[in-house]
Design an enzyme around this catalytic site. Structure first.
Site, PDB file in Angstrom:
ATOM      1  N   PHE A 121      -0.113   8.672  -8.704  1.00 48.23           N
ATOM      2  CA  PHE A 121      -0.053   7.372  -8.030  1.00 48.23           C
ATOM      3  C   PHE A 121      -0.403   6.252  -8.984  1.00 48.23           C
ATOM      4  CE2 PHE A 121      -1.130  10.188  -4.350  1.00 48.23           C
ATOM      5  CZ  PHE A 121       0.186  10.326  -4.011  1.00 48.23           C
ATOM      6  N   TRP A 175       2.458   1.541  -3.389  1.00 47.25           N
ATOM      7  CA  TRP A 175       1.470   1.863  -4.431  1.00 47.25           C
ATOM      8  C   TRP A 175       1.287   3.379  -4.535  1.00 47.25           C
ATOM      9  CZ3 TRP A 175      -3.148   4.466  -4.839  1.00 47.25           C
ATOM     10  CH2 TRP A 175      -3.894   4.233  -5.998  1.00 47.25           C
ATOM     11  N   HIS A 176       1.353   4.039  -3.366  1.00 42.06           N
ATOM     12  CA  HIS A 176       1.125   5.482  -3.365  1.00 42.06           C
ATOM     13  C   HIS A 176       2.313   6.270  -3.909  1.00 42.06           C
ATOM     14  CE1 HIS A 176      -2.366   4.525  -0.873  1.00 42.06           C
ATOM     15  NE2 HIS A 176      -2.832   5.662  -1.308  1.00 42.06           N
ATOM     16  N   GLY A 177       3.477   5.680  -3.942  1.00 46.40           N
ATOM     17  CA  GLY A 177       4.610   6.401  -4.502  1.00 46.40           C
ATOM     18  C   GLY A 177       5.900   5.667  -4.261  1.00 46.40           C
ATOM     19  N   THR A 209       0.843  -1.204   0.000  1.00 47.95           N
ATOM     20  CA  THR A 209       0.000   0.000   0.000  1.00 47.95           C
ATOM     21  C   THR A 209       0.872   1.245   0.000  1.00 47.95           C
ATOM     22  OG1 THR A 209      -1.711  -1.180   1.212  1.00 47.95           O
ATOM     23  CG2 THR A 209      -1.858   1.214   1.221  1.00 47.95           C
TER      24      THR A 209
END
Lengths: 384, 468
Positions: free
Chosen positions: B468, B320-322, B317
């Site tokens: 993202f 995934w955001h960066g 997670t």
């Protein structure tokens, strides 16, 4: 069901109406209120589409040419004020329609801090060092006139906790620096009810410039030669001037300013050259129908402007300046031949004040620079 | 292109609505596909090919997966893994290669070239959607999509293409084949879209300005109050920005006959961190639960494995955001909080704590987490954490107080706006006075009018969830 139908129809009608109006409305290539070129219909090419430039240009085209754009900008300004912010896009609304910018792109050691209202003490120190250095190097009488921001001069119109940066700077100057406290003078006059700064623009008015002239003359030890106000004849050239604050703040209900020029009997004896071309005098009027703005004074922005009196040889003053000097120059020109050099020039760097003054055979030097320009650039920090 | 732009509202959207509803039903997926590709390619046309390549590969590999699923499960599995590998390879290359190369190059004797790749817009979103099709197909939860245009539409559908909600294939499988739009659907879509637009443009963007103001002020004259203000403004901005964009996506989907899943459910009223993640970016949490956590064993097989599964999910997670350390740390921060809730405190004990206190603590830890999320430069994050507790700064200054005072109405509206109160109030009023339903079109028109005014003034910030 009926309200659902209305919602759907209203939404589609709104979208389609503006989509059509966009193409039906006449489009312009220049915004007079913003003083900038507008994006016109972009041309399509394979390379512009593939690079994404075409999409970006279409976005800008819509933003710039949107129907009733000025009205929408005004609506946004009104919404921001009604929301209790008291400002829009960094422009504060004060008493009696006085506007002032409170947020600036402040210089910092590494780049800028955009839209900030705090002072960067290190940058103030760097400015003071530059001014101290230039004053120590100066070979002719040199005066630094750091004109105040509207928020400092018209502070009494706002409930804003403003700190006058010029006061902090003055504490850091060494004794050699001759820098009259023009902010304090103008503030005092403003509080006495005199219109020394425009309500909708960041410049001083002609009256404000006159006080600047008086302070400069006193600083050069020429107090006795100051021409009294009564010798000039004020002429109002427009009452519809909406300046930079008016455009950026979007507060359409604020009454526009008037611009006065103060004429003197021998006005016709002066020749003004802007970047080597004759400028036609102290004041340049725009074509009939176009709004008159602050560019009226000395034909707006040029790198080098000279002012001489026909048939008379007088001491030469070199003015390192920003646009505030343009409305100040007509007063100083009564005593000196002037060379005005634009400190913000993109083509030439004039920050070596000593060498430049020598190159122009200056008898005296005046630096006219706004505090906001001091804060948002490294110009003064590079003074020598 | 983004929804909150004049060109989208007054050129793209009228055009796509007009063409879509004038076309026969059988052409409508094709119309949406073409407009979606135009929407996607607006700023970075070069990445259209990448997206088309990704969904074409998944579309083609869907056939052997469907063919062998029952007869030769091992072969079907191989085809599924091949499809997932293709999808993930472009995501890994464009999103994580440079980060990996930079990180490994810090080790002795490693010198891996960094390409400075720009991230294709929405790649994380559409890759996850493609993967959901492949996995659902392999599991037998979805049927094979033979129509290329319909599959392309599922992946590239412009309402949810660049910022979600992440729609699992089986949720829209039927709608891709057959859907209809009634006046009621369309009007509900319009209402949802206008609400989202107002949330994004009239609240999210001004909150972003407040955050940027306080964040930048910390670099000039740091104060504890300024640091707290920057954290609060950022957290509120993120909610209104992202949930507003999700509302617009759901509303647009509805206008075209799609029913997208909800993505937010008043997350800032959550009574625990676990509860927060049931309410924030719901479609992403659901995706990870369904395709990672549960396949790994989920809550079964002891606390040790449960923790491992949780750790994998939160590592992913975060990433995934960066592709940066702050996102990784942000993921670990939530792993820590969720582990404490689950393994140390326990659900039952947690529920005995009064709800207002639980909500306050949840908000505090979530907002502190968002400080990590907002800034990739870790020393800056560290300094800001210091300012929050008064290290190397004063408590407040006169400009902080002034700015907070003028932003108080915005803050108050935002604070109330992230609770169910406005919706409840509107429903209750509608029940009591039936005439109130007539106000709804007016509210939509006002949202559109004021959003247009703010956009015309260019007072908008780039949408953050883009990268993202």
């Amino acid at each position: 069901m009926r309200s659902e139908r209305i919602t759907a129809i209203l939404f589609c009608a709104f979208l389609l109406c503006f989509a059509l109006l966009f193409f039906l409305f006449p489009q312009s290539s220049f915004s007079l209120s913003e003083k900038r070129a507008l994006q016109t219909k972009p041309s399509v090419s394979v390379s512009s589409v593939l690079s994404g430039r075409f999409g970006k240009e279409v976005d800008d085209w819509y933003a710039d040419q949107f129907p009733f754009r000025e009205m929408f900008v005004g609506l946004k300004g009104a919404a921001e004020i009604l929301e209790g912010k008291g400002e829009n896009n960094g422009i504060l609304l004060g008493r009696a329609g006085q506007l002032a910018r409170v947020r600036f792109d402040m210089m910092k050691e590494k780049g800028i801090v955009p839209d900030a209202d705090r002072l960067n003490k290190e940058h103030l120190r760097a400015i003071a060092e530059g001014v101290n250095r230039a004053a120590a190097n100066a070979r002719v009488p040199t005066v630094f006139l750091f004109t105040g921001r509207s928020i400092d001069v018209a502070a009494s119109s706002f409930g804003y906790p403003s700190v006058d940066p010029s006061a902090l700077l003055r504490e850091m100057f060494v004794a050699d620096v001759v820098s009259p406290n023009i902010s304090a003078v103008l503030r005092e006059r403003y509080e006495a009810g005199e219109a020394v700064v425009y309500r909708t623009d960041h410049h001083w008015t002609t009256l404000g410039a006159y006080y600047g002239y008086c302070e400069a003359m006193r600083s050069f030890g020429m107090e006795r030669e100051i021409i009294p106000i009564s010798a000039f004849t004020p002429v109002t050239v427009t009452e519809r001037f909406r300046g930079t604050f008016g455009a950026a703040g979007g507060m359409k209900w604020v009454k526009p300013d008037k611009i006065d020029v103060w004429t003197f009997p021998d006005d016709g004896d002066y020749t003004v050259f802007a970047d080597g071309k004759p400028a036609g005098g102290f004041y340049t009027f725009p074509p009939e129908g176009d709004p008159i703005g602050y560019e009226l004074f000395l034909d707006g922005t040029h790198d080098v402007v000279t002012v001489e009196k026909t048939g008379e040889k007088r001491p030469r003053m070199v003015i390192f300046k920003d646009s505030f000097a343009n409305s100040l120059a007509p007063f100083l020109a009564r005593h000196f031949d002037l060379v005005l050099l634009n400190l913000s020039s993109a083509r030439k760097d004039y920050t070596d004040l000593t060498a430049t003054a020598e190159a122009y055979n200056a008898d005296c030097v005046l630096v006219v620079y706004t505090v906001s320009n001091l804060l948002t650039s490294d110009t003064a920090a590079r003074f020598r | 292109m983004i929804f909150s732009s004049l060109v989208f509202l007054y050129a793209f959207l009228p055009a796509v609505l007009l063409v879509y509803f004038l076309c026969p039903k059988r052409w409508r997926n094709g119309v949406l596909l073409i407009f979606s590709l135009l929407f996607y390619g607006w700023g970075e046309p070069k990445f259209i090919l990448l997206m088309i390549g990704s969904f074409t590969a998944a579309y083609a590999l869907g056939f052997p997966i469907a063919k062998y699923r029952l007869e030769k499960p091992a072969a079907a599995k191989r085809w599924m893994f091949l499809s997932l590998a293709i999808s993930l390879s472009s995501l890994f290359f464009f999103k994580y290669y440079d980060f990996g190369a930079r990180t490994l190059s810090r080790l002795p004797f490693w010198n891996i070239p960094v390409f400075g790749l720009s991230l294709p817009v929405g790649i994380s979103f559409y890759t996850f959607q493609i993967m959901s099709y492949t996995i659902d197909l392999w599991r037998g939860d979805a049927s094979l999509q033979r129509n290329y245009a319909a599959f392309g539409t599922y992946v590239s559908l412009f309402p949810q293409l660049i910022a979600g909600p992440i729609v699992r294939y089986r949720e829209v499988d039927g709608q891709l084949r057959e859907r209809s739009v009634t006046v009621s659907d369309f009007s509900q879509g319009v209402e949802r879209f206008c609400a989202g637009l107002a949330k994004k443009v009239l609240l999210g963007d001004p909150l972003a300005s407040g955050w940027i103001y306080f964040r930048d002020a910390l670099t000039l004259s740091p104060s504890a109050l300024g640091a707290w203000a920057s954290v609060i403004f950022y957290s509120l901005h993120l909610y209104f920005d992202f949930s507003g964009y999700s509302d617009m996506a759901i509303g647009l989907g509805r206008m075209f006959g799609f029913r997208f899943p909800e993505n937010f459910n008043y997350p800032y009223t959550a009574g625990s961190v676990t509860d927060f993640w049931r309410r924030w970016h719901i479609t992403l949490s659901t995706w990870f639960r369904e395709y990672v956590y549960i396949p790994l064993g989920g809550n079964r097989a002891g606390k040790g494995k449960q923790f491992r599964n949780l750790a994998v999910v939160w590592l992913l997670t975060g990433l995934w955001h960066g592709a940066d350390w702050n996102f990784l740390l942000w993921g670990m921060w939530f792993l820590l909080l969720l582990s404490v809730e689950r393994f140390v405190i326990g659900v039952e004990r947690l529920e005995r704590v009064p709800l207002p206190l639980r909500r306050a603590v949840t908000l505090l830890v979530v907002f502190l987490g968002f400080l990590l999320f907002s800034e990739t430069d870790l020393p800056t994050v560290g300094r800001t954490f210091g300012y929050l507790v008064g290290v190397d700064c004063r408590f407040s200054d006169v400009l902080d107080l002034y700015r907070l005072r003028v932003l108080l109405p915005l803050l108050a509206v935002a604070a109330v706006g992230c609770t169910p109160l406005p919706k409840r109030l509107l429903t209750r009023l509608s029940e009591r006075c039936g005439g109130l339903t007539r106000v709804r079109p007016v509210l939509c028109a006002l949202s559109l009018l004021f959003a247009t005014a703010y956009l015309a003034d260019k007072a908008f910030t780039p949408f953050e969830y883009f990268h993202f």
